[in-house]
Design a protein around this motif. Structure first.
Motif, mmCIF file in Angstrom:
data_model
loop_
_atom_site.group_PDB
_atom_site.id
_atom_site.type_symbol
_atom_site.label_atom_id
_atom_site.label_comp_id
_atom_site.label_asym_id
_atom_site.label_seq_id
_atom_site.Cartn_x
_atom_site.Cartn_y
_atom_site.Cartn_z
ATOM 1 N N ALA A 75 0.838 -1.199 0.000
ATOM 2 C CA ALA A 75 0.000 0.000 0.000
ATOM 3 C C ALA A 75 0.875 1.251 0.000
ATOM 4 O O ALA A 75 1.938 1.292 0.626
ATOM 5 C CB ALA A 75 -0.922 -0.014 1.221
ATOM 6 N N GLY A 76 0.438 2.252 -0.743
ATOM 7 C CA GLY A 76 1.141 3.533 -0.757
ATOM 8 C C GLY A 76 2.365 3.577 -1.654
ATOM 9 O O GLY A 76 3.219 4.458 -1.490
ATOM 10 N N CYS A 77 2.498 2.633 -2.592
ATOM 11 C CA CYS A 77 3.651 2.639 -3.497
ATOM 12 C C CYS A 77 3.627 3.898 -4.353
ATOM 13 O O CYS A 77 2.638 4.189 -5.029
ATOM 14 C CB CYS A 77 3.631 1.395 -4.378
ATOM 15 S SG CYS A 77 5.058 1.245 -5.459
ATOM 16 N N GLY A 82 -8.943 0.326 -6.496
ATOM 17 C CA GLY A 82 -9.162 1.269 -5.404
ATOM 18 C C GLY A 82 -7.941 2.140 -5.233
ATOM 19 O O GLY A 82 -7.633 2.970 -6.098
ATOM 20 N N GLU A 83 -7.198 1.934 -4.150
ATOM 21 C CA GLU A 83 -5.980 2.703 -3.905
ATOM 22 C C GLU A 83 -4.734 1.832 -3.973
ATOM 23 O O GLU A 83 -3.648 2.291 -3.648
ATOM 24 C CB GLU A 83 -6.066 3.375 -2.530
ATOM 25 C CG GLU A 83 -7.189 4.399 -2.417
ATOM 26 C CD GLU A 83 -7.209 5.074 -1.065
ATOM 27 O OE1 GLU A 83 -6.394 4.690 -0.200
ATOM 28 O OE2 GLU A 83 -8.030 5.991 -0.879
ATOM 29 N N GLU A 84 -4.855 0.572 -4.400
ATOM 30 C CA GLU A 84 -3.725 -0.343 -4.438
ATOM 31 C C GLU A 84 -3.483 -0.843 -5.859
ATOM 32 O O GLU A 84 -4.416 -1.056 -6.628
ATOM 33 C CB GLU A 84 -3.949 -1.524 -3.491
ATOM 34 C CG GLU A 84 -4.036 -1.111 -2.026
ATOM 35 C CD GLU A 84 -4.179 -2.305 -1.108
ATOM 36 O OE1 GLU A 84 -4.198 -3.446 -1.625
ATOM 37 O OE2 GLU A 84 -4.280 -2.100 0.110
ATOM 38 N N TRP A 85 -2.194 -1.042 -6.155
ATOM 39 C CA TRP A 85 -1.781 -1.514 -7.473
ATOM 40 C C TRP A 85 -1.522 -3.016 -7.433
ATOM 41 O O TRP A 85 -1.128 -3.569 -6.407
ATOM 42 C CB TRP A 85 -0.510 -0.812 -7.920
ATOM 43 C CG TRP A 85 -0.646 0.657 -8.177
ATOM 44 C CD1 TRP A 85 -0.411 1.665 -7.287
ATOM 45 C CD2 TRP A 85 -1.040 1.281 -9.397
ATOM 46 N NE1 TRP A 85 -0.630 2.890 -7.891
ATOM 47 C CE2 TRP A 85 -1.018 2.683 -9.177
ATOM 48 C CE3 TRP A 85 -1.412 0.808 -10.663
ATOM 49 C CZ2 TRP A 85 -1.342 3.601 -10.166
ATOM 50 C CZ3 TRP A 85 -1.729 1.716 -11.647
ATOM 51 C CH2 TRP A 85 -1.696 3.090 -11.405
ATOM 52 N N ALA A 86 -1.676 -3.652 -8.604
ATOM 53 C CA ALA A 86 -1.382 -5.081 -8.734
ATOM 54 C C ALA A 86 -0.909 -5.372 -10.148
ATOM 55 O O ALA A 86 -1.293 -4.693 -11.104
ATOM 56 C CB ALA A 86 -2.614 -5.922 -8.408
ATOM 57 N N LEU A 87 -0.050 -6.385 -10.269
ATOM 58 C CA LEU A 87 0.405 -6.886 -11.565
ATOM 59 C C LEU A 87 -0.344 -8.168 -11.880
ATOM 60 O O LEU A 87 -0.496 -9.035 -11.012
ATOM 61 C CB LEU A 87 1.903 -7.188 -11.537
ATOM 62 C CG LEU A 87 2.891 -6.044 -11.752
ATOM 63 C CD1 LEU A 87 4.303 -6.609 -11.754
ATOM 64 C CD2 LEU A 87 2.611 -5.301 -13.036
ATOM 65 N N GLU A 88 -0.810 -8.309 -13.112
ATOM 66 C CA GLU A 88 -1.466 -9.536 -13.551
ATOM 67 C C GLU A 88 -0.743 -10.107 -14.766
ATOM 68 O O GLU A 88 -0.284 -9.365 -15.636
ATOM 69 C CB GLU A 88 -2.929 -9.278 -13.908
ATOM 70 C CG GLU A 88 -3.818 -9.019 -12.705
ATOM 71 C CD GLU A 88 -5.295 -8.975 -13.073
ATOM 72 O OE1 GLU A 88 -6.122 -8.887 -12.159
ATOM 73 O OE2 GLU A 88 -5.608 -9.035 -14.288
ATOM 74 N N LEU A 89 -0.653 -11.429 -14.809
ATOM 75 C CA LEU A 89 -0.071 -12.148 -15.940
ATOM 76 C C LEU A 89 -1.176 -12.907 -16.646
ATOM 77 O O LEU A 89 -1.922 -13.667 -16.020
ATOM 78 C CB LEU A 89 1.008 -13.115 -15.466
ATOM 79 C CG LEU A 89 1.628 -14.031 -16.515
ATOM 80 C CD1 LEU A 89 2.432 -13.213 -17.531
ATOM 81 C CD2 LEU A 89 2.512 -15.081 -15.857
ATOM 82 N N ALA A 92 9.890 -2.326 -10.352
ATOM 83 C CA ALA A 92 8.943 -1.209 -10.458
ATOM 84 C C ALA A 92 8.902 -0.404 -9.171
ATOM 85 O O ALA A 92 8.714 0.816 -9.194
ATOM 86 C CB ALA A 92 7.544 -1.741 -10.790
ATOM 87 N N THR A 93 9.079 -1.076 -8.042
ATOM 88 C CA THR A 93 9.072 -0.382 -6.753
ATOM 89 C C THR A 93 10.361 0.399 -6.546
ATOM 90 O O THR A 93 10.353 1.518 -6.034
ATOM 91 C CB THR A 93 8.899 -1.396 -5.607
ATOM 92 O OG1 THR A 93 7.686 -2.123 -5.815
ATOM 93 C CG2 THR A 93 8.839 -0.698 -4.265
#
Length: 424
Positions: free
Chosen positions: A11-13, A144-151, A184-185
């Motif tokens: 969270a918060g990246c 929402g407010e969080e990022w995710a990577l999908e394959l 990415a981070t």
């Protein structure tokens, strides 16, 4: 569009979505940092893509699978969105594909934070076959407010993986996706070019594998107290770079004669030995003889002599001066090359930091130390009449992938850093 796996960011990246594209570029341009079976890739210039280009790509499809929908996310190809494409040729460390070229179209959809890899094969006759069973996609999503990577994969049930040109789905999920998230981070930049950016990577790979096989026996008979694997394979990589560089130079200038060289501060002399065995006349000079010198034979010319920058140490008949971890000599080598002749070029791989009077003193705290020192050596070269381009070696050494290449059509030199290509 089957989803294979996902990775959620903390969270918060704050580095996204820009960090995502920085990480994607690492995988596109330098896949060998993750897939150790690859030497690298050769990538074409990216160009803007519209619906016509996408449909042209799909002209080679061999089945009725709806790839177009997979590539565009179900929207019309003509729909306005920011896209770009490039083609990369996969170069394995060992050529296991014969004359078949393994390539990928890389499609970036910036509006949807999505990159798609569409592999295809091209035979010696120029015939193209699209590998639908190996098409995959990586997407960054905001929930929402969080990022995710999908394959995602086009046809996971028909996946045909060899682990080289076609990664395994489990590997993409377990190895690649977490690394992309970590890059990415971090989202940092070292200020240096990618490795081997000025050479044809495929040619480098072929020469390196040949020399590695030829000189690997040196590891077993190494008489010095230094680590044989580190020094043997490091010098093999440096020799490979020079041999390919010089071959390209001969082709560019229409030369037939092999370049001559002098290695100043040659140390164990293995680089001199390899270059001499490959047909280049030259010699090495060092202040102290090493035990291994006696093993090379009379064709490898090595001199035990203290090098003092003066009229006594000019080399008017030499094409290239080499400074491989040359310590105090490093800033002097451009000067000696310029004084030797107008056509003399230089290659410097700095290690310890020295100026003309002693230890190099930092001047710009905002730069990494090595970046600052490379800039200093480049300034010395420019003052001596050389023009600069940057490149980085890919060799097993003690530092990272930093360095610079200096070349021009008249006077030229090379400044490079040895290092493993370790990202972040």
């Amino acid at each position: 569009m089957p989803k294979l796996s996902e990775f959620e960011f903390p969270a918060g990246c704050k580095t996204l979505p820009g960090g995502f594209w920085a990480a994607v570029d690492v995988w596109i341009k330098k896949p060998h940092v993750v897939n150790k079976r690859l030497c690298g890739v050769e990538e074409t210039e990216a160009e803007k893509v519209g619906g016509e280009a996408l449909e042209f790509l799909l002209d080679h499809r061999e089945s009725s699978l709806d790839i177009l929908s997979f590539l565009t996310g179900g929207t019309s190809p003509e729909q306005e969105t920011r896209r770009s494409s490039s083609v990369r040729k996969i170069i394995p460390k060992v050529n296991c594909y014969g004359t078949t070229l393994h390539k990928e179209v890389v499609l970036k959809d910036f509006g949807r934070h999505r990159v798609t890899f569409v592999p295809f094969e091209e035979d010696s006759g120029g015939r193209v076959s699209l590998k639908e069973g190996n098409v995959y996609q990586i997407q960054l999503l905001l929930r929402g407010e969080e990022w995710a990577l999908e394959l995602h994969a086009l046809t996971p049930e028909a996946w045909l993986a060899d682990g080289v040109a076609y990664p395994k789905l489990a590997w993409l999920s377990v190895d690649l996706l977490p690394k992309l998230a970590r890059w990415a981070t971090a989202c940092t930049a070292g200020g240096f070019r990618s490795t081997l950016s000025l050479l044809p990577v495929e040619k480098y790979s072929v020469v390196y594998q040949r020399l590695k096989g030829k000189y690997k026996a040196m590891v077993k008979v190494w008489p010095e107290v230094t680590d044989p694997e580190k020094f043997v394979y490091e010098d093999v990589a440096i020799a490979t770079y020079l041999l390919v560089l010089w071959e390209e130079e001969r082709a560019e200038k229409g030369l037939t004669a092999m370049q001559t060289f002098v290695d100043l501060g040659c140390g164990n002399g293995l680089l001199v030995h390899i270059l001499s065995n490959e047909g280049h006349s030259g010699k090495g000079i060092d202040v102290r003889k090493r035990k291994i010198w006696d093993m090379y034979g009379p064709q490898t010319l090595l001199e035990e002599k203290a090098i003092t920058p003066s009229e006594s140490f000019l080399f008017p008949g030499t094409d290239w001066l080499i400074g491989n971890h040359s310590d105090e000599l490093t800033p002097w080598i451009p000067f000696i090359a310029a004084r030797s002749s107008y056509s003399c070029r230089f290659f410097v791989l700095p290690c310890c930091f020295f100026d003309f009077y002693g230890k190099y003193q930092r001047r710009q705290s905002g730069k990494p130390q090595y970046r600052e020192y490379v800039d200093f050596i480049a300034e010395v070269g420019q003052a001596c009449g050389f023009s600069a381009e940057e490149d980085c070696l890919r060799i097993p050494s003690t530092k990272r992938e930093d360095g610079a290449d200096i070349r021009s059509s008249f006077k030229a030199g090379l400044i490079l850093e040895a290092g493993l290509e370790i990202i972040y």
